[in-house]
Write a protein that holds these residues in place. Structure first.
Motif, short mmCIF file in Angstrom:
data_model
loop_
_atom_site.label_atom_id
_atom_site.label_comp_id
_atom_site.label_asym_id
_atom_site.label_seq_id
_atom_site.Cartn_x
_atom_site.Cartn_y
_atom_site.Cartn_z
N GLY A 1 0.80 -1.23 0.00
CA GLY A 1 0.00 0.00 0.00
C GLY A 1 0.83 1.27 0.00
N SER A 2 2.02 1.20 0.58
CA SER A 2 2.88 2.39 0.65
C SER A 2 3.39 2.83 -0.72
CB SER A 2 4.07 2.12 1.59
OG SER A 2 4.98 1.19 1.02
N TYR A 3 3.32 1.94 -1.71
CA TYR A 3 3.78 2.27 -3.06
C TYR A 3 2.63 2.68 -3.99
CZ TYR A 3 8.39 0.45 -1.94
OH TYR A 3 9.63 0.26 -1.38
N ILE A 4 1.42 2.67 -3.50
CA ILE A 4 0.27 3.00 -4.35
C ILE A 4 0.07 4.52 -4.36
CG2 ILE A 4 -2.21 2.71 -4.67
CD1 ILE A 4 -1.92 -0.10 -3.47
N PRO A 5 0.05 5.14 -5.52
CA PRO A 5 -0.03 6.61 -5.61
C PRO A 5 -1.28 7.18 -4.96
CG PRO A 5 0.54 5.63 -7.74
CD PRO A 5 0.13 4.49 -6.85
N ASN A 6 -1.18 8.42 -4.51
CA ASN A 6 -2.29 9.07 -3.82
C ASN A 6 -3.32 9.68 -4.77
OD1 ASN A 6 -1.63 8.59 -1.10
ND2 ASN A 6 -0.13 10.26 -1.11
N ASP A 7 -2.95 9.87 -6.05
CA ASP A 7 -3.83 10.61 -6.95
C ASP A 7 -4.77 9.72 -7.76
OD1 ASP A 7 -1.82 9.48 -8.47
OD2 ASP A 7 -1.65 11.19 -9.84
N ILE A 8 -4.87 8.42 -7.41
CA ILE A 8 -5.71 7.51 -8.18
C ILE A 8 -7.20 7.80 -7.94
CG2 ILE A 8 -3.94 5.73 -8.16
CD1 ILE A 8 -5.57 4.24 -6.02
N GLU A 9 -8.01 7.51 -8.96
CA GLU A 9 -9.46 7.68 -8.83
C GLU A 9 -10.19 6.35 -8.78
OE1 GLU A 9 -10.91 10.30 -11.87
OE2 GLU A 9 -9.58 11.96 -11.28
N THR A 10 -9.65 5.35 -9.46
CA THR A 10 -10.25 4.01 -9.47
C THR A 10 -9.20 3.00 -9.03
OG1 THR A 10 -11.75 4.58 -11.28
CG2 THR A 10 -11.36 2.24 -10.88
N TYR A 11 -9.54 2.20 -8.04
CA TYR A 11 -8.65 1.16 -7.53
C TYR A 11 -9.27 -0.20 -7.84
CZ TYR A 11 -6.16 -1.88 -4.27
OH TYR A 11 -5.43 -2.90 -3.71
N VAL A 12 -8.49 -1.06 -8.50
CA VAL A 12 -8.98 -2.37 -8.90
C VAL A 12 -8.01 -3.45 -8.42
CG1 VAL A 12 -9.70 -3.83 -10.83
CG2 VAL A 12 -9.94 -1.33 -11.01
N GLU A 13 -8.52 -4.45 -7.71
CA GLU A 13 -7.72 -5.64 -7.43
C GLU A 13 -8.18 -6.72 -8.42
OE1 GLU A 13 -6.63 -7.06 -3.64
OE2 GLU A 13 -6.47 -5.05 -2.75
N VAL A 14 -7.29 -7.07 -9.31
CA VAL A 14 -7.62 -7.96 -10.42
C VAL A 14 -7.83 -9.39 -9.95
CG1 VAL A 14 -6.77 -8.87 -12.62
CG2 VAL A 14 -6.43 -6.45 -12.04
N PHE A 15 -6.98 -9.85 -9.04
CA PHE A 15 -7.12 -11.17 -8.41
C PHE A 15 -7.40 -10.90 -6.93
CE2 PHE A 15 -4.30 -11.53 -12.05
CZ PHE A 15 -4.74 -12.67 -12.70
N GLY A 16 -8.65 -10.54 -6.63
CA GLY A 16 -8.97 -9.96 -5.33
C GLY A 16 -8.68 -10.84 -4.14
N GLY A 17 -8.95 -12.15 -4.25
CA GLY A 17 -8.70 -13.04 -3.11
C GLY A 17 -9.34 -12.53 -1.84
#
Length: 272
Positions: free
Chosen positions: A16-32
């Motif tokens: 999570g620390s590497y995920i940018p702050n400016d995203i509008e849509t977050y998708v987990e492709v293999f959600g588990g």
């Protein structure tokens, strides 16, 4: 939210620390088990408008669709006591009948969500839930089923789950294509190389690793991809074109009393 093969509970905050702050849509492709979203503080991103859970396992997609109403799911789960083998056997048999018969059901089926959660929380490590045997804790340990019920009552968990906008049951190609945009972030945690058959209700195989790399090379959005290293990986994602980050983690599956845990090097490959 539950133990599931390949779950990222231990490394979710690091990812999570590497995920940018400016995203509008977050998708987990293999959600588990959706641990990166749950533990990675993704819901706090200031521009976030959409949170998309996806898994090819329809039972998991249904469970998370029901988790979007956490208090109702908690109420339904609470109707059944944990650690009852007869209930486990009954639910597992019913789920197998549906799976083997390819019986369609609409996402949001709370009865099936309860049955799947019951089985998933009372087998070892969440691997092959429809095939695994019931684990009798003999009253020595707390039940993961009861832990799930308690988790669904917590305010911070309720806040995160109610921010999920859609749950999908799509192939990885379909979900990436559907949601790709310059403002989309994909977290991708595919079945790892040569472990594809560990997963239930998936048809991901070795050729899909290459197909995934070709697709990701063409998208407009950003992605972070989890893997363990293997010979072909640097050909699929050359280090001069993608950012590679490594971190050593203890393997949850290797935990045994009185023994030192095995460690593995987790890779995070990013296109930004």
């Amino acid at each position: 939210m539950i133990s599931y093969i390949g779950g990222k509970s231990r490394m979710a905050k690091w990812i999570g620390s590497y995920i940018p702050n400016d995203i509008e849509t977050y998708v987990e492709v293999f959600g588990g088990a959706f641990w990166v979203y749950i533990k990675g503080d993704i819901h706090e991103k200031p521009n976030l408008k959409e949170v998309i859970y996806n898994d090819k396992n329809r039972f998991m997609a249904n469970l998370f669709e029901c988790m979007r109403d956490p208090l109702k799911l908690e109420y339904e789960l609470s109707k059944y006591p944990s650690q009852q083998k007869d209930l486990f056997d009954k639910f597992q048999q019913n789920l197998n009948t549906i799976a083997k018969g390819n019986c369609y059901f609409k996402l949001g089926d709370f009865d099936l969500a309860v049955q799947y959660a019951y089985c998933a929380t009372q087998v070892f490590s969440g691997s092959k839930i429809l095939e695994s045997k019931f684990i009798d804790l003999k009253g020595k340990y707390g039940s993961k089923y009861d832990s799930l019920i308690n988790r669904l009552k917590k305010g911070d968990i309720i806040n995160k789950l109610t921010k999920i906008t859609d749950c999908e049951n799509l192939d990885y190609i379909e979900v990436i294509t559907k949601y790709d945009s310059p403002h989309t972030f994909f977290y991708i945690d595919p079945p790892y190389w040569k472990t594809e058959n560990y997963y239930s209700n998936h048809d991901f195989d070795t050729t899909d690793h290459e197909m995934l790399s070709i697709l990701l090379n063409e998208i407009r959005g950003r992605f972070a991809l989890s893997y363990y290293d293997f010979d072909m990986l640097s050909m699929m994602y050359p280090k001069d074109e993608y950012r590679w980050i490594e971190k050593e983690f203890s393997k949850a599956a290797g935990a045994q009393k009185g023994k030192k845990q095995n460690k593995g090097t987790e890779l995070l490959i990013m296109n930004y």
